[in-house]
Design a protein around this motif. Structure first.
Motif, PDB file in Angstrom:
ATOM      1  N   ALA A   1      -5.782  20.450   6.039  1.00  0.00           N
ATOM      2  CA  ALA A   1      -5.163  20.011   7.286  1.00  0.00           C
ATOM      3  C   ALA A   1      -3.969  19.101   6.983  1.00  0.00           C
ATOM      4  O   ALA A   1      -2.927  19.173   7.649  1.00  0.00           O
ATOM      5  CB  ALA A   1      -6.185  19.282   8.159  1.00  0.00           C
ATOM      6  N   GLU A   2      -4.114  18.258   5.953  1.00  0.00           N
ATOM      7  CA  GLU A   2      -3.008  17.384   5.552  1.00  0.00           C
ATOM      8  C   GLU A   2      -1.833  18.202   5.027  1.00  0.00           C
ATOM      9  O   GLU A   2      -0.665  17.890   5.297  1.00  0.00           O
ATOM     10  CB  GLU A   2      -3.474  16.406   4.480  1.00  0.00           C
TER      11      GLU A   2
ATOM     12  N   ARG B   1      -1.108  21.331   5.843  1.00  0.00           N
ATOM     13  CA  ARG B   1      -0.478  21.995   6.993  1.00  0.00           C
ATOM     14  C   ARG B   1       0.453  21.029   7.721  1.00  0.00           C
ATOM     15  O   ARG B   1       1.572  21.387   8.101  1.00  0.00           O
ATOM     16  CB  ARG B   1      -1.554  22.498   7.967  1.00  0.00           C
ATOM     17  N   LYS B   2      -0.021  19.812   7.928  1.00  0.00           N
ATOM     18  CA  LYS B   2       0.789  18.815   8.625  1.00  0.00           C
ATOM     19  C   LYS B   2       2.058  18.498   7.842  1.00  0.00           C
ATOM     20  O   LYS B   2       3.153  18.408   8.415  1.00  0.00           O
ATOM     21  CB  LYS B   2      -0.035  17.540   8.827  1.00  0.00           C
ATOM     22  N   ALA B   3       1.916  18.343   6.525  1.00  0.00           N
ATOM     23  CA  ALA B   3       3.074  18.018   5.695  1.00  0.00           C
ATOM     24  C   ALA B   3       4.102  19.144   5.719  1.00  0.00           C
ATOM     25  O   ALA B   3       5.316  18.891   5.819  1.00  0.00           O
ATOM     26  CB  ALA B   3       2.619  17.741   4.266  1.00  0.00           C
TER      27      ALA B   3
ATOM     28  N   THR C   1       4.482  21.338   8.080  1.00  0.00           N
ATOM     29  CA  THR C   1       5.068  21.358   9.426  1.00  0.00           C
ATOM     30  C   THR C   1       6.189  20.340   9.538  1.00  0.00           C
ATOM     31  O   THR C   1       7.285  20.638  10.043  1.00  0.00           O
ATOM     32  CB  THR C   1       3.991  21.053  10.490  1.00  0.00           C
ATOM     33  N   GLU C   2       5.926  19.127   9.059  1.00  0.00           N
ATOM     34  CA  GLU C   2       6.937  18.069   9.129  1.00  0.00           C
ATOM     35  C   GLU C   2       8.159  18.419   8.295  1.00  0.00           C
ATOM     36  O   GLU C   2       9.297  18.154   8.700  1.00  0.00           O
ATOM     37  CB  GLU C   2       6.320  16.743   8.667  1.00  0.00           C
TER      38      GLU C   2
ATOM     39  N   ARG D   1      10.115  21.093  10.148  1.00  0.00           N
ATOM     40  CA  ARG D   1      10.772  20.518  11.335  1.00  0.00           C
ATOM     41  C   ARG D   1      12.004  19.710  10.933  1.00  0.00           C
ATOM     42  O   ARG D   1      13.052  19.781  11.575  1.00  0.00           O
ATOM     43  CB  ARG D   1       9.775  19.660  12.112  1.00  0.00           C
TER      44      ARG D   1
ATOM     45  N   ALA E   1       4.829  24.626  13.063  1.00  0.00           N
ATOM     46  CA  ALA E   1       3.380  24.540  12.855  1.00  0.00           C
ATOM     47  C   ALA E   1       2.796  25.909  12.540  1.00  0.00           C
ATOM     48  O   ALA E   1       1.924  26.040  11.667  1.00  0.00           O
ATOM     49  CB  ALA E   1       2.710  23.944  14.090  1.00  0.00           C
TER      50      ALA E   1
ATOM     51  N   ASN F   1       1.044  26.924   8.995  1.00  0.00           N
ATOM     52  CA  ASN F   1      -0.307  27.482   8.910  1.00  0.00           C
ATOM     53  C   ASN F   1      -0.305  28.739   8.047  1.00  0.00           C
ATOM     54  O   ASN F   1      -1.207  28.959   7.231  1.00  0.00           O
ATOM     55  CB  ASN F   1      -0.838  27.815  10.310  1.00  0.00           C
TER      56      ASN F   1
END
Length: 206
Positions: A136-137, A139-141, A143-144, A147, A162, A166
């Motif tokens: 999950a971390e 994926r978040k990284a 995504t950021e 972006r 996002a 994924n």
């Protein structure tokens, strides 16, 4: 792991000595479970490897399952952390995704329990691999990062960061599993192709 770890007995304070003891138990669990598997390993085995009394481990983990899951999460987190450092390392690098893939694949031998789970040798918890907090971390990284690159003009504005992140993580996970099960020589030639697919998906047309 953080002090709000649900596998930890809330009545056991994590003093510096307690934290070191817990760390020793986790390290021993990663090695022992990674080598012998869940069924063939007892909490007493892990405690002995960690150099603590047979019942000490129960002060930090209520049962063998909790110890195993905590060890699996910890080993996976340490593996994924190597990829996370690359995502945040140099915002100017355009090949960060390829470097994340190669770093994680190249680090598998140092993470025996994560490798065992990816190999499907623990069928009762194989599905849980997708729910490991470290993923999950990642994926978040990703995504950021995507972006930020959109804002910087190097990534297409019409994609969902996002959703693409994924997909990246699922491809990385599939590549790791394939490497464990088929060997690095079989999967390495496809790394460039995978990178090319994602580049085609996110790069601004020239």
């Amino acid at each position: 792991m953080t002090t709000d770890d649900p596998t930890r007995d809330p009545d056991t304070p994590l003093t510096s000595k307690g934290a070191r003891t817990r760390r020793s138990i986790l390290d021993a669990a990663i090695v022992r479970f990674g080598r012998d598997g869940y069924r063939a390993t007892s909490v007493a085995d892990v405690a002995r490897d960690a150099g603590v009394g047979g019942t000490v481990a129960y002060a930090y983990f209520p049962n063998k399952e909790a110890l195993f899951l905590a060890a699996a999460d910890e080993d996976a987190a340490e593996l994924v952390a190597k990829g996370l450092s690359i995502v945040f390392d140099d915002p100017q690098r355009v090949d960060w995704f390829a470097r994340v893939m190669s770093t994680l694949v190249g680090s598998l031998d140092d993470h025996p329990l994560a490798r065992r789970l990816l190999a499907g040798l623990e069928p009762d918890v194989t599905q849980r691999v997708l729910e490991i907090p470290a993923l999950a971390e990642l994926r978040k990284a990703c995504t950021e990062r995507l972006r930020a690159e959109q804002l910087g003009g190097s990534v297409r504005r019409d994609i969902d960061p996002a959703q693409i992140a994924n997909g990246m993580v699922m491809v990385i996970l599939s590549l790791l599993r394939s490497t464990v099960q088929l060997g690095l020589e079989a999967t390495a030639p496809y790394a460039t192709d995978i990178t090319a697919v994602f580049s085609a998906a996110i790069d601004i047309p020239r």
